[in-house]
Enzyme design. Sequence first.
Site, PDB file in Angstrom:
ATOM      1  N   LYS A  24       0.899  -1.056  -0.080  1.00  0.00           N
ATOM      2  CA  LYS A  24       0.194   0.098  -0.185  1.00  0.00           C
ATOM      3  C   LYS A  24       1.014   1.320  -0.028  1.00  0.00           C
ATOM      4  O   LYS A  24       0.243   2.391  -0.517  1.00  0.00           O
ATOM      5  CB  LYS A  24      -0.897  -0.042   1.170  1.00  0.00           C
ATOM      6  CG  LYS A  24      -2.328  -0.769   1.076  1.00  0.00           C
ATOM      7  CD  LYS A  24      -3.083  -0.761   2.225  1.00  0.00           C
ATOM      8  CE  LYS A  24      -4.323  -1.602   2.209  1.00  0.00           C
ATOM      9  NZ  LYS A  24      -5.279  -1.482   3.052  1.00  0.00           N
ATOM     10  N   GLY A  45      -6.380   0.161  18.986  1.00  0.00           N
ATOM     11  CA  GLY A  45      -5.237  -0.555  17.822  1.00  0.00           C
ATOM     12  C   GLY A  45      -4.390   0.451  17.058  1.00  0.00           C
ATOM     13  O   GLY A  45      -4.884   1.612  17.087  1.00  0.00           O
ATOM     14  N   SER A  46      -3.455  -0.196  16.526  1.00  0.00           N
ATOM     15  CA  SER A  46      -2.565   1.092  15.620  1.00  0.00           C
ATOM     16  C   SER A  46      -2.095   0.487  14.415  1.00  0.00           C
ATOM     17  O   SER A  46      -1.207   1.215  13.918  1.00  0.00           O
ATOM     18  CB  SER A  46      -1.311   1.342  16.790  1.00  0.00           C
ATOM     19  OG  SER A  46      -0.589   0.164  17.345  1.00  0.00           O
ATOM     20  N   GLY A  76      -2.634  -1.855  10.578  1.00  0.00           N
ATOM     21  CA  GLY A  76      -3.458  -2.436   9.770  1.00  0.00           C
ATOM     22  C   GLY A  76      -4.584  -1.137   9.282  1.00  0.00           C
ATOM     23  O   GLY A  76      -3.910  -0.138   8.739  1.00  0.00           O
ATOM     24  N   MET A  77      -5.830  -0.986   9.665  1.00  0.00           N
ATOM     25  CA  MET A  77      -6.642   0.165   9.086  1.00  0.00           C
ATOM     26  C   MET A  77      -6.738   1.281  10.033  1.00  0.00           C
ATOM     27  O   MET A  77      -7.256   2.317   9.790  1.00  0.00           O
ATOM     28  CB  MET A  77      -8.061  -0.464   9.151  1.00  0.00           C
ATOM     29  CG  MET A  77      -8.335  -1.307   8.114  1.00  0.00           C
ATOM     30  SD  MET A  77      -9.115  -0.502   6.625  1.00  0.00           S
ATOM     31  CE  MET A  77     -10.662   0.212   7.055  1.00  0.00           C
ATOM     32  N   LYS A  97       5.064   1.755  20.890  1.00  0.00           N
ATOM     33  CA  LYS A  97       5.734   2.351  19.772  1.00  0.00           C
ATOM     34  C   LYS A  97       4.770   3.090  18.672  1.00  0.00           C
ATOM     35  O   LYS A  97       4.795   4.009  18.105  1.00  0.00           O
ATOM     36  CB  LYS A  97       6.977   1.619  19.261  1.00  0.00           C
ATOM     37  CG  LYS A  97       7.739   2.484  18.292  1.00  0.00           C
ATOM     38  CD  LYS A  97       9.064   1.459  17.717  1.00  0.00           C
ATOM     39  CE  LYS A  97       9.828   2.199  16.787  1.00  0.00           C
ATOM     40  NZ  LYS A  97      10.904   1.284  16.338  1.00  0.00           N
TER      41      LYS A  97
END
Length: 271
Positions: free
Chosen positions: A67, A126-127, A129-130, A154
């Site tokens: 990506k 969360g940090s 993927g999306m 991090k």
Amino acid sequence: MINKDTQLCMSLSGRPSNFGTTFHNYLYDKLGLNFIYKAFTTQDIEHAIKGVRALGIRGCAVSMPFKETCMPFLDEIHPSAQAIESVNTIVNDNGFLRAYNTDYIAIVKLIEKYHLNKNAKVIVHGSGGMAKAVVAAFKNSGFEKLKIYARNVKTGQYLAALYGYAYINSLENQQADILVNVTSIGMKGGKEEMDLAFPKAFIDNASVAFDVVAMPVETPFIRYAQARGKQTISGAAVIVLQAVEQFELYTHQRPSDELIAEAAAFARTKF
């Protein structure tokens, strides 16, 4: 029937999914479009993109791990991809390659569709993927009271700093109106398939549950929130809307809501 005029759309991924292939081909068939969609794997993104250009491939969906690495080989980066420095859709207009991120577009549109309150407190869990698409979409939609909670300190701190938000390493003494899960918790076949993305008491005090996990259609997080009368936005809604945005970019046609639902239901049987 495939012939010399059939336009090819494709996906490039380290691990191809059947959902996009089935979804797009179902719509091509129902709408009588002379298109076909095929998934490919590659280890050489530069030459794969050159192939898209040279062979006149109409559209290309890009998944991890390409990506970001595909971006230097493209001609124009749409603001949706600029916002998160990540591409998931390439449109080939006579050899000119335009890049978009329909994940970001889909999340912005879902925020608008469900009339989410811009003054609400938001916690994104969360940090990876999306996460970048989600956080950027909330940021550019005018949400200021957002915090990022992530087990990976991090990447959590990096993401928070990138968009000017706070990072938290615990949910203790926290409260939010909108809860967003961008982890794999609740994903079908995963180690945490049966787990909730947030504690029950936390969900009880929230107003909106937003999950980007696409399978199952209703994760434990979404099911629990629905049972308590919360507004819910599922990962299934995200994956379908981003695919619809791709479809429209490739074909310049927007299917009806009924046909989209039909195609999505069929594609889920092949996911």
